[in-house]
Scaffold this active site. Structure first.
Site, short mmCIF file in Angstrom:
data_model
loop_
_atom_site.label_atom_id
_atom_site.label_comp_id
_atom_site.label_asym_id
_atom_site.label_seq_id
_atom_site.Cartn_x
_atom_site.Cartn_y
_atom_site.Cartn_z
N TYR A 1 0.82 -1.21 0.00
CA TYR A 1 0.00 0.00 0.00
C TYR A 1 0.86 1.27 0.00
O TYR A 1 0.32 2.35 -0.24
CB TYR A 1 -0.93 0.04 1.22
CG TYR A 1 -1.86 -1.13 1.37
CD1 TYR A 1 -2.11 -2.00 0.31
CD2 TYR A 1 -2.50 -1.37 2.58
CE1 TYR A 1 -2.97 -3.08 0.47
CE2 TYR A 1 -3.37 -2.44 2.74
CZ TYR A 1 -3.59 -3.30 1.70
OH TYR A 1 -4.43 -4.36 1.86
N HIS B 1 1.13 -11.62 1.96
CA HIS B 1 0.06 -10.87 1.30
C HIS B 1 -0.62 -11.67 0.19
O HIS B 1 -1.85 -11.75 0.14
CB HIS B 1 0.63 -9.57 0.74
CG HIS B 1 -0.41 -8.52 0.49
ND1 HIS B 1 -0.13 -7.18 0.40
CD2 HIS B 1 -1.75 -8.62 0.32
CE1 HIS B 1 -1.24 -6.50 0.19
NE2 HIS B 1 -2.25 -7.34 0.12
#
Length: 264
Positions: free
Chosen positions: A40, A98
């Site tokens: 992010y 992730h």
């Protein structure tokens, strides 16, 4: 089972000062679970919010995720330390794989997560975007218990098999895109239920998540939406309303990259 604070606050798509402001507002509203990721590119902004808020660090459940390109053993360790530096903390509460793609190799990646936990850099480990088979493999390979499995989850993608298998292994399911990027607002069934409760369709969708055993949604938001999402904790749905929402499951993904594990 590790009980993650309900709900979490998602930060995907938040950047810079607006990210810091949103996280700070969420914490002041009552959220005690913040979710970020190397991918992010906002860990520093999240860290600033943790520093600026009056909420004590030990009262915040902080999660981040290792980028798929950083999943070789040494890279997991090196980049986790870098994440801690960006976040301005000595440890996170939860560290995820992730996506099980790119550098992911269960026999190499997962022992690195055990090592990071042994070093005290994370209290818990988790995985994200796994299939049932990959989740069960990770349970077998890891020495650490898996605290959470983060997946796309909303009324039109209910993922019952994954939620059930996770529950069997005492793994909590963390729901990203829990309001289908706002699309739930246009679903007639949710609008009808919302009208009956003087609520919004978004709040109804979140209340449905809150009522599922072992499921923790992490809605993101800004401004008034942050409080609106949090207040859905007070909304209780009837069994009939929950059955009507169950019938909405259509297996519709919003996040569906070609390289995802379920497409291989």
């Amino acid at each position: 089972m590790t009980r993650l604070p309900q709900p979490g606050f998602g930060t995907s798509g938040h950047e810079g000062e607006s990210c810091t402001e949103a996280v700070r507002t969420a914490l002041e509203t009552g959220y005690r679970h913040v979710d970020t990721a190397q991918m992010y590119d906002n860990e520093r902004a999240v860290g600033r919010a943790l520093e600026e808020t009056d909420v004590d660090r030990e009262d915040v459940f902080l999660a981040t995720k290792v980028h798929p390109s950083n999943l070789a053993y040494d890279d997991v360790i090196e980049t986790t330390e870098e994440s801690l530096e960006r976040l301005g903390v000595d440890a996170v509460d939860l560290l995820y794989v992730h996506w099980p793609v790119d550098a992911y190799d269960p026999e190499e990646t997962l022992p690195a997560f055990d090592e990071v936990r042994d070093r005290g850099w994370t209290r818990h480990v988790g995985v994200s975007n796994f299939t049932v088979d990959l989740l069960e493999e990770a349970v077998d390979v890891l020495e650490s218990p898996i605290a959470a499995h983060q997946i796309e989850l909303h009324p039109q993608l209910q993922q019952d098999d994954l939620v059930s298998v996770a529950r069997d292994h005492d793994v909590e399911t963390v729901a990203y895109c829990p309001i289908a990027q706002g699309d739930v607002a246009e679903i007639d069934v949710l609008r009808e239920i919302a009208d009956a409760h003087d609520a919004t369709p978004v709040q109804v969708a979140l209340a449905w998540h809150y009522g599922r055993d072992g499921v923790v949604p992490i809605p993101k938001g800004t401004g008034d939406h942050i409080r609106e999402n949090y207040e859905a904790l007070d909304l209780k749905l009837s069994d009939d309303e929950r059955r009507r929402i169950a019938d909405l499951d259509a297996g519709e993904r919003l996040i569906d990259p070609d390289r995802a594990a379920w497409n291989r």
